[in-house]
Motif scaffolding. Structure first.
Motif, PDB file in Angstrom:
ATOM      1  N   TYR A   1      -4.982  -2.824  -2.730  1.00 23.38           N
ATOM      2  CA  TYR A   1      -5.664  -4.125  -2.699  1.00 23.38           C
ATOM      3  C   TYR A   1      -7.007  -4.059  -3.407  1.00 23.38           C
ATOM      4  N   MET A   2      -7.719  -2.927  -3.254  1.00 26.39           N
ATOM      5  CA  MET A   2      -8.995  -2.780  -3.963  1.00 26.39           C
ATOM      6  C   MET A   2      -8.744  -2.708  -5.461  1.00 26.39           C
TER       7      MET A   2
ATOM      8  N   GLN B   1       0.823  -1.202   0.000  1.00 27.07           N
ATOM      9  CA  GLN B   1       0.000   0.000   0.000  1.00 27.07           C
ATOM     10  C   GLN B   1       0.860   1.256   0.000  1.00 27.07           C
TER      11      GLN B   1
ATOM     12  N   ASN C   1      -7.223   2.043  -2.460  1.00 24.17           N
ATOM     13  CA  ASN C   1      -5.956   1.454  -2.034  1.00 24.17           C
ATOM     14  C   ASN C   1      -5.555   0.310  -2.962  1.00 24.17           C
TER      15      ASN C   1
ATOM     16  N   ILE D   1      -8.179  -6.234  -6.520  1.00 26.55           N
ATOM     17  CA  ILE D   1      -9.450  -6.990  -6.494  1.00 26.55           C
ATOM     18  C   ILE D   1     -10.298  -6.614  -7.700  1.00 26.55           C
TER      19      ILE D   1
END
Lengths: 219, 265
Positions: free
Chosen positions: A207-208, A178, A205, A211
Motif C-alpha cells: 500500500y505504501m 500485501q 508494504n 501511495i
C-alpha cells in the motif's frame, strides 16, 4: 477413466454451484487448482533450465497465498460472527468462504491454458504480469459469485450475514494484496535470478508502494 | 482455564447478556477469572504489535516485553480512570445498577474489546513484519484499536440498555414461538440476538442516552490519551528504546501528524 471423469465433473459442479463440498475436499481444490496455475504462471521464459524451479516455487506460493490469508482472517471473522449472533451458522459460513476460494482456484486452473498461449506468444515481462493479473481478477470474480451463492440461504435466514460477507471480502483482499507483494516473484523477471523471495532489502508494504507511486505521478 | 474461556465465549455469543438472563437486573460474569484471560489477550496483541521493532537493522527486543506489559495495563488503567464517573452518572440518572454489576459490565465490554483486538493480532503482526513505514503501522494499529473499542462500547451500551430495561419496567419477555407453530429458522434466530443487537423499549432508552453517549466520548478520549501517555508501543525506528517517552503533544495531534507523514515522500 470415465468414472473418474464423471466424479470429477460432479465434484466440480458441486464446488462451483451446488451445496458445498466437505471441508477437506475444498482445501484439496484450493491446493490443487492453485498449484496447477502457479506452476504455469511461473514457467514464463523457462526452458529445461533452472527457471523451472521458479515454476515449482510459484506452484507452492499460490495455494500458500490463499490458505495463509484465509487463516489470518479467520480469528477476527469468527469473533465478529459470534458478536453479531451468527454463531449457530458457523460451519456453513466457514464452508461458504472456503467454497469461494476453491472456486477461485478451480477457475484459475481452467484459465491456465490461456496463460500458456500468452507465454508462447509474447516474451514481454510487463505484459505477462498484466495478463496474469487479469486472470486473477476473472478468477476472483468467479470466487465472489460462488461465495455469494453459498451465502444466499444464510442471508435469507439472517440479513446480518451480508455485512459479514462483505467485511470478510474486504479484510481478505486487504491482506491478500500485501501477501502477494511479500511472496513475489510469481512470474519472475527473466533478467533476475531465480529466488523464492526477492532478497533485496525489505521494501515497504504494497500500500505504501502504491501511495508513493500515486504521489510521484501527481508531482 | 477452560471455564474462563467458556465465560469469554458466552460473552461474545451474547449468552451472558441475553435479555432472559438479565431480568433480575444483575449480570453474572465472574470477573476474576476473566481478568486473567483479558490480560492474556492483551499480552498477545502486545506481542503481535511489537514485531515492528524486532525485524529491522537494530532490533529492539525489549519493545516486545514492554508492549506485552503495556497493552493490558492500558485497558485496566482506562477502566480505572473512567469507572468512577460512569458509576456516579449512572446513579445520577436514577439507575439502580449495583457497584458490582457496573464493574462486571465494564469487564464484559473489555472482554469484547480485547477479544476483537487479539483476533486482529495475526494480521497486525504480518503487516508489522513486512512493512518499513512507521506511520502506516501506527495508523493500522489505531484503526484496529478503534474498531475493537467501538465494538466494546456497543456491547456496553446494549447491555446497559438491557439491564436498565430489566430494572425500570418489569418485562415479561414474550416466550419464543414454539417451534411447531412458526418456521423453525425464524424461531431460532428471533431467540438468539447477539450481544450487540438492539432490543428493548425506546422510551426507557431515551433516559440513558445522553449520559452514556457523553461517557462513550470520554472513554474514547481517555483511552487514546492513555495510550499516548504509555507510549511507545511500536517504537519509532529513529528513536532508541525507552520505557516511556517525554510528555509532549497528545494523541489526536499524533494521529493527524501520522496521516500527514504517510503521504510525504
Amino acid at each position: 477413466m470415465i468414472v473418474a471423469l464423471r466424479s470429477l465433473d460432479v465434484g466440480l459442479r458441486r464446488a462451483l454451484g451446488g451445496s458445498a463440498l466437505p471441508t477437506g475436499e475444498l482445501f484439496g481444490c484450493i491446493a490443487a487448482g492453485g498449484f496447477f496455475y502457479g506452476v504455469i504462471m511461473g514457467s514464463f521464459g523457462a526452458g529445461f533450465d533452472e527457471r523451472l524451479l521458479l515454476a515449482l516455487f510459484s506452484g507452492v506460493k499460490v495455494p500458500m497465498l490463499l490458505l495463509v490469508c484465509f487463516l489470518m482472517t479467520l480469528p477476527i471473522f469468527l469473533v465478529l460472527n459470534s458478536l453479531l449472533g451468527l454463531r449457530s451458522d458457523l460451519p456453513d459460513v466457514v464452508r461458504a468462504v472456503l467454497a469461494g476460494q476453491a472456486a477461485l482456484a478451480i477457475v484459475l486452473a481452467a484459465l491456465a491454458p490461456y496463460t500458456v498461449l500468452w507465454y508462447a506468444s509474447s516474451a514481454d515481462y510487463a505484459a505477462a504480469q498484466l495478463f496474469n493479473f487479469a486472470m486473477f481478477i476473472i478468477a476472483s470474480g468467479a470466487g465472489q459469485a460462488v461465495l455469494r451463492h453459498h451465502y444466499r440461504p444464510l442471508v435469507a435466514r439472517d440479513p446480518r450475514h451480508r455485512q459479514l460477507m462483505w467485511a470478510w471480502l474486504l479484510l481478505y483482499s486487504f491482506v491478500a494484496v500485501q501477501m502477494a507483494w511479500v511472496l513475489r516473484p510469481f512470474i519472475g523477471d527473466p533478467s533476475s535470478a531465480v529466488q523464492f523471495f526477492r532478497n533485496e532489502p525489505l521494501s515497504d508494504n504494497a500500500y505504501m508502494v502504491i501511495i508513493r507511486l500515486i504521489g510521484q505521478e501527481m508531482n | 482455564m477452560r471455564y474462563w474461556f467458556a465465560q469469554l465465549d458466552s460473552i461474545l455469543r451474547g449468552q451472558a447478556t441475553h435479555p432472559s438472563r438479565l431480568q433480575q437486573g444483575e449480570l453474572n460474569i465472574q470477573a476474576d477469572g476473566l481478568l486473567v484471560m483479558l490480560t492474556a489477550l492483551g499480552m498477545s496483541y502486545g506481542f503481535c504489535m511489537s514485531w515492528y521493532a524486532v525485524l529491522r537493522d537494530d532490533p529492539q527486543y525489549m519493545q516486545v516485553v514492554a508492549s506485552m506489559i503495556k497493552v493490558p495495563l492500558l485497558f485496566f488503567l482506562t477502566l480505572a480512570v473512567t469507572f468512577p464517573s460512569l458509576y456516579v452518572f449512572n446513579a445520577l440518572i436514577g439507575s439502580r445498577l449495583s457497584f458490582s454489576s457496573m464493574l462486571q459490565l465494564l469487564v464484559g465490554s473489555q472482554a469484547v474489546l480485547l477479544a476483537v483486538l487479539a483476533s486482529f493480532g495475526p494480521i497486525v503482526a504480518f503487516f508489522s513484519v513486512t512493512s518499513t513505514s512507521y506511520f502506516f503501522i501506527l495508523l493500522l494499529n489505531v484503526a484496529v484499536c478503534g474498531l475493537a473499542g467501538s465494538l466494546g462500547i456497543r456491547f456496553l451500551l446494549q447491555t446497559l440498555h438491557r439491564l436498565t430495561d430489566a430494572l425500570y419496567v418489569p418485562i415479561v419477555l414474550a416466550a419464543p414461538e414454539p417451534a411447531e407453530a412458526a418456521p423453525p429458522d425464524s424461531a431460532v434466530h428471533a431467540a438468539a440476538p447477539g450481544p450487540l443487537t438492539r432490543i428493548g423499549r425506546p422510551e426507557s432508552r431515551e433516559r440513558v442516552r445522553v449520559v452514556f453517549y457523553v461517557w462513550v466520548a470520554t472513554f474514547a478520549v481517555v483511552g487514546g490519551q492513555m495510550a499516548w501517555v504509555l507510549r511507545p508501543f511500536i517504537g519509532n525506528p529513529n528513536a532508541p528504546f525507552t520505557w516511556f517517552r517525554p510528555r509532549q503533544s497528545n494523541f489526536l495531534e499524533a494521529v493527524v501528524e501520522s496521516v500527514r507523514r504517510l503521504f510525504q515522500p
